[in-house]
Scaffold this active site. Structure first.
Site, PDB file in Angstrom:
ATOM      1  N   HIS A 136     105.039 -13.650  31.574  1.00 29.78           N
ATOM      2  CA  HIS A 136     104.490 -14.205  32.800  1.00 29.78           C
ATOM      3  C   HIS A 136     105.412 -13.922  33.966  1.00 29.78           C
ATOM      4  N   GLU A 182      99.465  -9.993  30.231  1.00 31.26           N
ATOM      5  CA  GLU A 182      99.405 -11.261  29.483  1.00 31.26           C
ATOM      6  C   GLU A 182      97.981 -11.809  29.424  1.00 31.26           C
ATOM      7  N   LEU A 195      88.272  35.582  24.058  1.00 27.28           N
ATOM      8  CA  LEU A 195      89.246  35.738  22.962  1.00 27.28           C
ATOM      9  C   LEU A 195      88.859  36.799  21.939  1.00 27.28           C
ATOM     10  N   TYR A 209      85.498  11.287  34.525  1.00 24.10           N
ATOM     11  CA  TYR A 209      86.898  10.991  34.865  1.00 24.10           C
ATOM     12  C   TYR A 209      87.304  11.676  36.175  1.00 24.10           C
ATOM     13  N   CYS A 254      97.404  20.130  32.434  1.00 23.32           N
ATOM     14  CA  CYS A 254      97.978  18.819  32.724  1.00 23.32           C
ATOM     15  C   CYS A 254      99.037  18.894  33.810  1.00 23.32           C
ATOM     16  N   LYS A 267      97.257  14.815  39.721  1.00 24.21           N
ATOM     17  CA  LYS A 267      96.293  13.713  39.903  1.00 24.21           C
ATOM     18  C   LYS A 267      97.026  12.377  40.034  1.00 24.21           C
ATOM     19  N   CYS A 269      96.634  16.024  34.938  1.00 23.07           N
ATOM     20  CA  CYS A 269      97.240  14.684  34.914  1.00 23.07           C
ATOM     21  C   CYS A 269      98.318  14.476  35.977  1.00 23.07           C
ATOM     22  N   ILE A 270      99.244  15.433  36.079  1.00 16.66           N
ATOM     23  CA  ILE A 270     100.430  15.201  36.911  1.00 16.66           C
ATOM     24  C   ILE A 270     100.092  15.192  38.408  1.00 16.66           C
ATOM     25  N   SER A 274      99.503  21.901  27.097  1.00 20.87           N
ATOM     26  CA  SER A 274     100.045  20.741  26.380  1.00 20.87           C
ATOM     27  C   SER A 274     100.094  20.989  24.869  1.00 20.87           C
ATOM     28  N   ASP A 280      91.971  20.847  24.047  1.00 20.01           N
ATOM     29  CA  ASP A 280      90.646  20.758  24.672  1.00 20.01           C
ATOM     30  C   ASP A 280      89.646  21.754  24.091  1.00 20.01           C
ATOM     31  N   GLU A 310      88.133   9.906  39.726  1.00 20.60           N
ATOM     32  CA  GLU A 310      89.555   9.871  40.119  1.00 20.60           C
ATOM     33  C   GLU A 310      89.761  10.576  41.463  1.00 20.60           C
ATOM     34  N   ALA A 343      94.961  27.660  21.670  1.00 20.69           N
ATOM     35  CA  ALA A 343      95.162  26.440  22.473  1.00 20.69           C
ATOM     36  C   ALA A 343      94.857  26.771  23.929  1.00 20.69           C
ATOM     37  N   SER A 378      73.575  10.764  35.844  1.00 16.69           N
ATOM     38  CA  SER A 378      73.016   9.706  34.983  1.00 16.69           C
ATOM     39  C   SER A 378      73.709   8.390  35.319  1.00 16.69           C
TER      40      SER A 378
HETATM   41  P1  FAD Z   1      95.540  23.453  28.635  1.00 10.71           P
HETATM   42  O1  FAD Z   1      96.564  22.502  29.090  1.00 10.71           O
HETATM   43  O2  FAD Z   1      94.377  23.671  29.523  1.00 10.71           O
HETATM   44  O3  FAD Z   1      96.309  24.830  28.396  1.00 10.71           O
HETATM   45  C1  FAD Z   1      95.655  26.012  28.051  1.00 10.71           C
HETATM   46  C2  FAD Z   1      96.419  27.184  28.651  1.00 10.71           C
HETATM   47  O4  FAD Z   1      95.971  28.395  28.041  1.00 10.71           O
HETATM   48  C3  FAD Z   1      96.185  27.347  30.140  1.00 10.71           C
HETATM   49  O5  FAD Z   1      97.394  27.603  30.798  1.00 10.71           O
HETATM   50  C4  FAD Z   1      95.264  28.557  30.208  1.00 10.71           C
HETATM   51  O6  FAD Z   1      95.356  29.243  31.434  1.00 10.71           O
HETATM   52  C5  FAD Z   1      95.786  29.366  29.051  1.00 10.71           C
HETATM   53  N1  FAD Z   1      94.843  30.356  28.529  1.00 10.71           N
HETATM   54  C6  FAD Z   1      93.513  30.241  28.391  1.00 10.71           C
HETATM   55  N2  FAD Z   1      93.003  31.349  27.805  1.00 10.71           N
HETATM   56  C7  FAD Z   1      94.053  32.159  27.556  1.00 10.71           C
HETATM   57  C8  FAD Z   1      94.178  33.434  26.961  1.00 10.71           C
HETATM   58  N3  FAD Z   1      93.113  34.083  26.474  1.00 10.71           N
HETATM   59  N4  FAD Z   1      95.401  33.995  26.884  1.00 10.71           N
HETATM   60  C9  FAD Z   1      96.497  33.349  27.365  1.00 10.71           C
HETATM   61  N5  FAD Z   1      96.435  32.141  27.929  1.00 10.71           N
HETATM   62  C10 FAD Z   1      95.232  31.551  28.018  1.00 10.71           C
HETATM   63  N6  FAD Z   1      94.642  14.092  30.293  1.00 10.71           N
HETATM   64  C11 FAD Z   1      95.345  12.954  30.125  1.00 10.71           C
HETATM   65  O7  FAD Z   1      95.758  12.661  29.004  1.00 10.71           O
HETATM   66  N7  FAD Z   1      95.617  12.124  31.174  1.00 10.71           N
HETATM   67  C12 FAD Z   1      95.214  12.409  32.431  1.00 10.71           C
HETATM   68  O8  FAD Z   1      95.478  11.630  33.348  1.00 10.71           O
HETATM   69  C13 FAD Z   1      94.485  13.594  32.638  1.00 10.71           C
HETATM   70  N8  FAD Z   1      94.078  13.923  33.869  1.00 10.71           N
HETATM   71  C14 FAD Z   1      93.420  15.095  34.062  1.00 10.71           C
HETATM   72  C15 FAD Z   1      93.022  15.424  35.352  1.00 10.71           C
HETATM   73  C16 FAD Z   1      92.348  16.591  35.588  1.00 10.71           C
HETATM   74  C17 FAD Z   1      91.937  16.938  36.999  1.00 10.71           C
HETATM   75  C18 FAD Z   1      92.073  17.477  34.507  1.00 10.71           C
HETATM   76  C19 FAD Z   1      91.357  18.772  34.761  1.00 10.71           C
HETATM   77  C20 FAD Z   1      92.456  17.160  33.229  1.00 10.71           C
HETATM   78  C21 FAD Z   1      93.125  15.959  32.987  1.00 10.71           C
HETATM   79  N9  FAD Z   1      93.521  15.593  31.711  1.00 10.71           N
HETATM   80  C22 FAD Z   1      94.201  14.426  31.524  1.00 10.71           C
HETATM   81  C23 FAD Z   1      93.201  16.428  30.536  1.00 10.71           C
HETATM   82  C24 FAD Z   1      94.413  17.294  30.116  1.00 10.71           C
HETATM   83  O9  FAD Z   1      94.877  18.037  31.213  1.00 10.71           O
HETATM   84  C25 FAD Z   1      93.990  18.214  28.982  1.00 10.71           C
HETATM   85  O10 FAD Z   1      93.449  17.440  27.946  1.00 10.71           O
HETATM   86  C26 FAD Z   1      95.161  19.026  28.428  1.00 10.71           C
HETATM   87  O11 FAD Z   1      95.779  19.789  29.428  1.00 10.71           O
HETATM   88  C27 FAD Z   1      94.664  19.934  27.314  1.00 10.71           C
HETATM   89  O12 FAD Z   1      95.715  20.714  26.822  1.00 10.71           O
HETATM   90  P2  FAD Z   1      95.423  22.099  26.086  1.00 10.71           P
HETATM   91  O13 FAD Z   1      96.734  22.545  25.532  1.00 10.71           O
HETATM   92  O14 FAD Z   1      94.281  21.968  25.182  1.00 10.71           O
HETATM   93  O15 FAD Z   1      94.945  23.092  27.231  1.00 10.71           O
HETATM   94  P1  NAP Z   2      83.095  14.601  32.205  1.00  5.12           P
HETATM   95  O1  NAP Z   2      83.843  13.352  31.983  1.00  5.12           O
HETATM   96  O2  NAP Z   2      82.326  15.222  31.129  1.00  5.12           O
HETATM   97  O3  NAP Z   2      82.130  14.351  33.464  1.00  5.12           O
HETATM   98  C1  NAP Z   2      81.284  15.329  33.978  1.00  5.12           C
HETATM   99  C2  NAP Z   2      80.384  14.678  35.010  1.00  5.12           C
HETATM  100  O4  NAP Z   2      79.624  15.685  35.658  1.00  5.12           O
HETATM  101  C3  NAP Z   2      79.409  13.686  34.418  1.00  5.12           C
HETATM  102  O5  NAP Z   2      79.264  12.625  35.322  1.00  5.12           O
HETATM  103  C4  NAP Z   2      78.127  14.518  34.308  1.00  5.12           C
HETATM  104  O6  NAP Z   2      76.963  13.741  34.374  1.00  5.12           O
HETATM  105  C5  NAP Z   2      78.242  15.364  35.548  1.00  5.12           C
HETATM  106  N1  NAP Z   2      77.503  16.624  35.473  1.00  5.12           N
HETATM  107  C6  NAP Z   2      77.598  17.581  34.536  1.00  5.12           C
HETATM  108  N2  NAP Z   2      76.791  18.607  34.840  1.00  5.12           N
HETATM  109  C7  NAP Z   2      76.161  18.279  35.971  1.00  5.12           C
HETATM  110  C8  NAP Z   2      75.198  18.922  36.770  1.00  5.12           C
HETATM  111  N3  NAP Z   2      74.738  20.133  36.474  1.00  5.12           N
HETATM  112  N4  NAP Z   2      74.772  18.293  37.883  1.00  5.12           N
HETATM  113  C9  NAP Z   2      75.233  17.076  38.209  1.00  5.12           C
HETATM  114  N5  NAP Z   2      76.152  16.408  37.492  1.00  5.12           N
HETATM  115  C10 NAP Z   2      76.603  17.014  36.383  1.00  5.12           C
HETATM  116  O7  NAP Z   2      84.057  15.753  32.703  1.00  5.12           O
HETATM  117  P2  NAP Z   2      85.293  15.717  33.680  1.00  5.12           P
HETATM  118  O8  NAP Z   2      85.263  14.593  34.627  1.00  5.12           O
HETATM  119  O9  NAP Z   2      85.312  17.107  34.217  1.00  5.12           O
HETATM  120  O10 NAP Z   2      86.519  15.527  32.702  1.00  5.12           O
HETATM  121  C11 NAP Z   2      86.747  16.456  31.636  1.00  5.12           C
HETATM  122  C12 NAP Z   2      87.708  15.865  30.647  1.00  5.12           C
HETATM  123  O11 NAP Z   2      89.016  15.860  31.195  1.00  5.12           O
HETATM  124  C13 NAP Z   2      87.402  14.434  30.289  1.00  5.12           C
HETATM  125  O12 NAP Z   2      86.564  14.366  29.157  1.00  5.12           O
HETATM  126  C14 NAP Z   2      88.749  13.843  30.023  1.00  5.12           C
HETATM  127  O13 NAP Z   2      89.013  13.796  28.642  1.00  5.12           O
HETATM  128  C15 NAP Z   2      89.725  14.753  30.717  1.00  5.12           C
HETATM  129  N6  NAP Z   2      90.324  13.985  31.820  1.00  5.12           N
HETATM  130  C16 NAP Z   2      91.085  12.903  31.530  1.00  5.12           C
HETATM  131  C17 NAP Z   2      91.595  12.136  32.554  1.00  5.12           C
HETATM  132  C18 NAP Z   2      92.425  10.928  32.245  1.00  5.12           C
HETATM  133  O14 NAP Z   2      92.871  10.801  31.119  1.00  5.12           O
HETATM  134  N7  NAP Z   2      92.641  10.044  33.198  1.00  5.12           N
HETATM  135  C19 NAP Z   2      91.331  12.467  33.857  1.00  5.12           C
HETATM  136  C20 NAP Z   2      90.552  13.569  34.126  1.00  5.12           C
HETATM  137  C21 NAP Z   2      90.050  14.324  33.090  1.00  5.12           C
HETATM  138  P3  NAP Z   2      76.239  13.178  33.050  1.00  5.12           P
HETATM  139  O15 NAP Z   2      77.039  11.973  32.630  1.00  5.12           O
HETATM  140  O16 NAP Z   2      74.872  12.869  33.488  1.00  5.12           O
HETATM  141  O17 NAP Z   2      76.296  14.280  32.035  1.00  5.12           O
END
Ligand code: FAD
Ligand code: NAP
Length: 523
Positions: free
Chosen positions: A496, A501, A325, A228, A85, A93, A90-91, A48, A358, A232, A188, A250
């Site tokens: 409405h 609302e 890196l 999250y 994403c 999901k 995101c997609i 992204s 990220d 989800e 990135a 927690s």
């Molecule tokens: P990324 O999209 O992760 O892109 C990084 C890219 O770099 C990847 O393709 C990776 O393979 C590549 N890469 C890594 N290292 C190297 C390297 N050394 N050389 C070349 N390429 C490399 N966000 C939302 O806003 N809404 C949501 O509903 C949502 N749902 C999510 C659901 C899930 C299951 C997950 C896992 C994430 C979700 N997120 C959501 C979070 C969102 O996907 C991320 O915040 C976003 O993709 C971050 O973008 P980015 O560009 O930082 O990294």
């Molecule tokens: P997260 O929100 O940080 O949640 C991680 C969970 O795993 C927490 O409940 C944590 O518990 C638990 N955990 C961590 N280590 C553990 C261990 N060793 N044993 C047991 N439980 C453990 O991470 P995530 O769900 O992977 O999401 C990552 C990021 O992706 C989010 O921060 C979000 O920004 C993005 N994302 C966004 C969306 C959206 O926009 N709808 C959807 C998905 C993901 P504790 O709370 O106790 O630490």
């Protein structure tokens, strides 16, 4: 100084569409001390943030290369260009969430008169679902590559690492390496799922990297983690008909408003998701049957538990992909303990090396955040832009069965920052019109506005649990950015009948102790 220029043919490797441009010319040369580089900008990571930054840079006249490479998950899942994403975030999901909502709607439709033969026998076909989802993803991968080609951005399907501050080495799928030089570099690289350090986690468990393309139905599933991703995934799997247990270490959705988080998990429990609170995983063992025996420990009761599952999904957070890196060779040293980059204005300690998305420490891990920061950064690098990314008041939605959307401060944080006496919380339960037929559970349809107590009561946070929460919160997020007050919110005429609302109807404060339950639909 002489410029050594080689042209190297690189085959597109990942899922090449038949009519795709199959080769790409990459200029390779060493950079000279007089400042000549192959590219104005090299972006490591085509997700992204990286893609948004690259496209904006090209729009502003820069010559750009994007490196993107996906290392397969421990279970072997891999995917194409576009990052988390599009491929494993995101997609897919949202599509699975939609599949789950549709399943529920099929049953509700009978109350409206739809005659559905054998409605109780309706079930999901997992392979059709994953195939449809994956086909959509592949089409997005393809469009992304065409877009890069049209914009004349050089796409290198290789794993990037620094050789020196201006030189990137890309290791291609076949093991060969390519070098390129760039005046500026944007990191990135995003993150990947973290696995707890317990026996069997990496060997037998899946993560969000695998669930959306899983080749077989997940069956009875243990989800470890209640952030999250954990909630989800647990939500849509349960609604698709697979029994789900969630291990919560927690509290669910730590960092979010906890009253709202409880609404979310109450609804999930009422829909059949089983939660094990205060528990940490101990081990996952593969049985002869192919099923997985998971053991966990309850920190409160100090007791150990075990159960057998078809699938164990680790949703225990994500780590940044900075290790590979060789940042040391670029002189980049601003890493946090967790391996993320600390860069307040996206600029690292090496002035021409930046980071977005990220991979940044302390920033919301959300796609629109990565995109916005990437675009603004490109404008600052190549168009004389001055605007910095504002990471405050970023709206977000958790796509659980009953969605939770919010923007701004949680009630806890507002109280912590301003003191209870200075905070007014307006709240209400509400009944969405679409929940009247059939009579659906409304116990968790709840919203609140967290505001400063003194007039004009500037709103610090808005929270909404209910249908289409993301759609509801998006517009209010703009209002919060503009500094909306309670008076302005109350003077906004609602639409409405909608659920959005309900924000315009908020008039009961928690402090008053009055009943926040709805009187009728139009009161
Ligand atoms: P990324 O999209 O992760 O892109 C990084 C890219 O770099 C990847 O393709 C990776 O393979 C590549 N890469 C890594 N290292 C190297 C390297 N050394 N050389 C070349 N390429 C490399 N966000 C939302 O806003 N809404 C949501 O509903 C949502 N749902 C999510 C659901 C899930 C299951 C997950 C896992 C994430 C979700 N997120 C959501 C979070 C969102 O996907 C991320 O915040 C976003 O993709 C971050 O973008 P980015 O560009 O930082 O990294
Ligand atoms: P997260 O929100 O940080 O949640 C991680 C969970 O795993 C927490 O409940 C944590 O518990 C638990 N955990 C961590 N280590 C553990 C261990 N060793 N044993 C047991 N439980 C453990 O991470 P995530 O769900 O992977 O999401 C990552 C990021 O992706 C989010 O921060 C979000 O920004 C993005 N994302 C966004 C969306 C959206 O926009 N709808 C959807 C998905 C993901 P504790 O709370 O106790 O630490």
């Amino acid at each position: 100084m002489t410029i050594i220029r080689n042209f190297v043919r690189i085959n597109f490797i990942t899922n090449p569409p038949k009519q795709a441009v199959s080769t790409l010319l990459i200029a390779r040369r060493t950079y000279s001390k007089n400042g000549t580089f192959d590219y104005d900008l090299a972006v490591i990571g085509g997700g992204s943030g990286g893609l948004a930054c690259a496209k904006e840079a090209v729009n502003n006249g820069a010559k750009v290369a994007v490196l993107d490479y996906v290392t397969p998950s421990p279970q072997g899942s891999k995917w194409g260009l576009g990052g988390t994403c599009v491929n494993v975030g995101c997609i897919p999901k949202k599509l699975m969430h939609q599949a789950a909502l549709l399943g529920e709607a099929i049953h509700e439709a009978t109350s409206y008169g739809w005659e559905i033969p054998a409605v109780d026998k309706v079930k999901i076909n997992w392979s059709t679902l994953t195939e449809s989802v994956q086909n959509h993803i592949k089409s997005v991968n393809w469009v992304t590559r065409v877009d890069l080609r049209d914009k004349k951005i050089d796409y290198i399907n290789g794993l990037g690492e620094f050789k020196d501050p201006h030189t990137i080495v890309a290791t291609l799928k076949n093991g060969s390496t390519k070098e390129l030089t760039a005046k500026n570099v944007v990191i990135a690289v995003g993150g990947r799922p973290h696995y707890p350090d317990i026996p069997g986690a990496v060997e037998y468990c899946i993560s969000s990297d695998d669930i959306f393309s899983l080749s077989h139905p997940p069956g009875k599933t243990l989800v470890v983690g209640a952030g999250y991703i954990g909630l989800e995934c647990a939500g849509f799997l349960n609604s698709l008909g697979y029994p789900v247990t969630v291990l919560v270490r927690s509290v669910p959705l730590r960092g979010f408003d906890q009253q709202m988080a409880r609404m979310v998990t109450n609804e999930m429990e009422q829909k059949g998701v089983h939660f094990e609170y205060k528990c940490v995983p101990l081990s996952v063992e593969k049985l002869e049957s192919g099923q997985l025996k998971a053991r966990w420990f309850n920190n409160e009761t100090q007791k150990q538990h075990e159960d057998v599952f078809d699938t164990v999904l680790m949703a225990t957070g994500r780590y940044a992909l900075t290790k590979q890196l060789r940042l040391d060779l670029a002189g980049v040293s601003c890493l946090s303990e967790s391996g993320k980059l600390v860069a307040a204005t996206e600029q690292s300690n090496v002035p021409h090396v930046y980071a977005v998305g990220d991979v940044l420490e302390g920033r919301p891990e959300l796609t629109p955040v990565a995109i916005h920061a990437g675009r603004l950064l490109a404008r600052r690098m190549f168009a004389g832009g001055q605007q910095q990314m504002d990471y405050d008041n970023v709206a977000t939605t958790v796509f659980t069965p009953l969605e939770y959307g919010c923007v701004g401060l949680s009630e806890e944080t507002a109280v912590q920052r301003f003191g209870t006496e200075n905070i007014e919380v307006y709240h209400a339960y509400y009944k969405p019109t679409e929940f009247f037929i059939p009579q659906r559970n409304i116990r968790n349809c709840y919203l609140k506005a967290v505001a400063l107590r003194d007039a004009p009561q500037r709103i610090l946070g808005l929270h909404f649990v209910g249908p289409v929460a993301g759609e509801v919160i998006q517009g209010f997020a703009a209002a919060i950015k503009c500094g909306i007050t309670m008076e302005q919110l109350s003077n906004t005429v609602g639409i409405h009948p909608t659920v959005a609302e309900e924000f315009t109807r908020l008039n009961i404060t928690k402090r008053s102790g009055k009943d926040p339950n709805p009187a009728s639909c139009c009161s």
